[in-house]
Design an enzyme around this catalytic site. Structure first.
Site, PDB file in Angstrom:
ATOM      1  N   TYR A  54      31.520  50.190  64.255  1.00 26.08           N
ATOM      2  CA  TYR A  54      32.855  50.270  64.853  1.00 26.08           C
ATOM      3  C   TYR A  54      32.839  51.224  66.044  1.00 26.08           C
ATOM      4  O   TYR A  54      32.631  52.422  65.894  1.00 26.08           O
ATOM      5  CB  TYR A  54      33.912  50.711  63.823  1.00 26.08           C
ATOM      6  N   SER A 211      41.311  42.226  57.356  1.00 25.93           N
ATOM      7  CA  SER A 211      42.209  41.439  58.230  1.00 25.93           C
ATOM      8  C   SER A 211      43.292  40.708  57.435  1.00 25.93           C
ATOM      9  O   SER A 211      43.461  39.485  57.585  1.00 25.93           O
ATOM     10  CB  SER A 211      41.430  40.458  59.108  1.00 25.93           C
ATOM     11  N   ALA A 214      45.330  38.762  59.695  1.00 27.15           N
ATOM     12  CA  ALA A 214      44.564  37.983  60.682  1.00 27.15           C
ATOM     13  C   ALA A 214      44.690  38.628  62.060  1.00 27.15           C
ATOM     14  O   ALA A 214      45.075  37.983  63.045  1.00 27.15           O
ATOM     15  CB  ALA A 214      45.003  36.527  60.699  1.00 27.15           C
ATOM     16  N   LYS A 221      53.703  38.108  66.150  1.00 28.69           N
ATOM     17  CA  LYS A 221      53.779  38.691  67.496  1.00 28.69           C
ATOM     18  C   LYS A 221      53.091  37.838  68.557  1.00 28.69           C
ATOM     19  O   LYS A 221      53.310  38.040  69.750  1.00 28.69           O
ATOM     20  CB  LYS A 221      53.218  40.116  67.494  1.00 28.69           C
ATOM     21  N   ARG A 231      46.218  43.908  70.242  1.00 34.09           N
ATOM     22  CA  ARG A 231      44.774  43.779  70.027  1.00 34.09           C
ATOM     23  C   ARG A 231      44.203  42.584  70.809  1.00 34.09           C
ATOM     24  O   ARG A 231      43.190  42.699  71.486  1.00 34.09           O
ATOM     25  CB  ARG A 231      44.482  43.592  68.527  1.00 34.09           C
ATOM     26  N   ASN A 299      53.916  48.378  56.976  1.00 34.92           N
ATOM     27  CA  ASN A 299      52.960  47.675  56.112  1.00 34.92           C
ATOM     28  C   ASN A 299      52.867  48.301  54.713  1.00 34.92           C
ATOM     29  O   ASN A 299      52.592  47.605  53.728  1.00 34.92           O
ATOM     30  CB  ASN A 299      51.580  47.640  56.779  1.00 34.92           C
TER      31      ASN A 299
END
Ligand code: NDP
Length: 323
Positions: A54, A211, A214, A221, A231, A299
């Protein structure tokens, strides 16, 4: 927060966890990372996911620095790393893969970057066709016995290969994998629901799923185009945008079809999508991604939404969502 056992292990992970993938070090700098991790931890999140690859190791450094800054008690949170892709943009042959050498080097480097003495969870990020499974299982077993890793697992390995890892572990009295980290969301269900079901039943494997939205598609959005500050709007993520909008936007069509179900339940689609992941008993933890505090706060409400996803609602979702 709800805590779930990681498969058949005794480790209890928060049902919602938080990961660093393409956000830490790219969209999220030090002060935002600090706020995000503090909010997660204060809300009961006890697992933070990361990987050598990452942002070429930068995401681990950032997470390690922030967790140290926040002085989180080491026995109250879990942190992961993953080995396979390497931690540089152009890794040399020994700097990637699942050879004993790279598994060891990558573990030591992750410990340094994350500023910890041991990794709670350590994943083989993809299968390595150039390394015998026995060599990798043996390397992981050694790290566990050395106290550098507590639980090891796989990420996106075919079920047949995970079966092989269990077999060689059994035959050689080695520690078998405890968990798999697959993609799982309303637009990507096949592997978890079909291919991996027997791994959970027969080997007690847990899953730390990735994810769940997704990459944000399941927030809605992207229904009317790609916002610049998202993103998929970032040039560095063009590959991901192309992947997620392929087949004439088939995934977006499903997202639009799911929207009325969320509206009827008076919740954002993202909350419905996360609650839906949590309903699967084979899911040990849903790894959230968030580039902003408001997203994470929203979330984290997904657990409260679970009771609203009745059998009837689940059937309607199933009929609408693609495999
Ligand atoms: P999601 O699918 O949930 O996507 C997260 C992104 O969606 C955010 O960064 C944000 O993007 C957007 N988003 C999230 N919540 C909201 C909201 N409420 N409203 C609007 N936008 C929102 O998760 P990730 O893809 O990040 O995956 C989670 C974690 O899983 C990763 O961080 C990583 O740790 C792990 N992972 C593992 C992989 C593996 O191979 N093992 C592969 C990929 C991820 P933005 O604001 O930028 O648009």
């Amino acid at each position: 927060m709800e805590y779930r056992r990681l498969g058949a292990t005794g480790l209890k992970l928060s049902a919602l966890s938080y990961g660093a993938w393409v956000t830490f070090g790219r969209q999220v700098g030090r002060s935002a990372a600090r706020e995000l991790i503090a909010l997660a931890y204060d809300s009961g999140v006890n697992f933070f996911d990361n990987a050598e690859t990452y942002n070429a190791g930068e995401a681990e450094k950032l997470m390690g620095d922030v967790i140290a800054d926040l002085r989180l008690p080491r026995d109250a949170y879990c942190v992961s790393s993953k080995v396979y892709f390497g931690a540089s943009i152009d890794p040399k042959p020994t700097q990637r893969g699942l050879s004993r050498k790279h598994v060891f080097d990558a573990c030591h480097q992750a410990l340094d970057r994350l500023r910890v003495d041991y990794l709670d969870l350590y994943f083989c990020h993809r299968p390595d066709p150039d390394t015998p499974v026995l060599e990798t299982v043996w390397a992981m077993d050694t790290l566990v016995r050395q106290g550098k890793v507590l639980y090891w697992g796989t990420s996106e390995w075919p079920a047949t290969l995970i079966e092989e890892a269990h077999r060689v572990a059994r035959e050689n009295h080695l520690v078998p994998p405890s968990m798999e980290q697959p993609q799982y969301n309303l637009l990507h269900r096949e592997r978890v629901e079909n291919e991996y079901a027997s791994l959970c039943a027969d080997h007690g494997m847990g899953t730390t799923i990735w994810s769940p939205l997704a990459s944000g598609l399941l927030t809605g959005k992207y229904n009317d185009g790609i916002p610049e500050d998202s993103r998929l709007g970032l040039p560095a993520n063009a590959w991901l945008r192309d992947e997620l909008t392929a087949n004439d936007g088939a995934k977006l069509k499903t997202v639009r079809a799911l929207a009325p179900i969320a509206a009827e339940l008076d919740m954002p689609l993202s909350r419905l999508a996360l609650a839906w992941c949590l309903k699967n008993p084979n899911v040990s933890t849903v790894i959230l991604g968030a580039s902003r505090k408001e997203q994470l706060a929203e979330n984290l409400l997904a657990l409260d939404a679970m009771p609203l996803l009745t059998n009837d609602v689940m059937s309607r979702i199933k009929a609408t969502a693609t495999m």
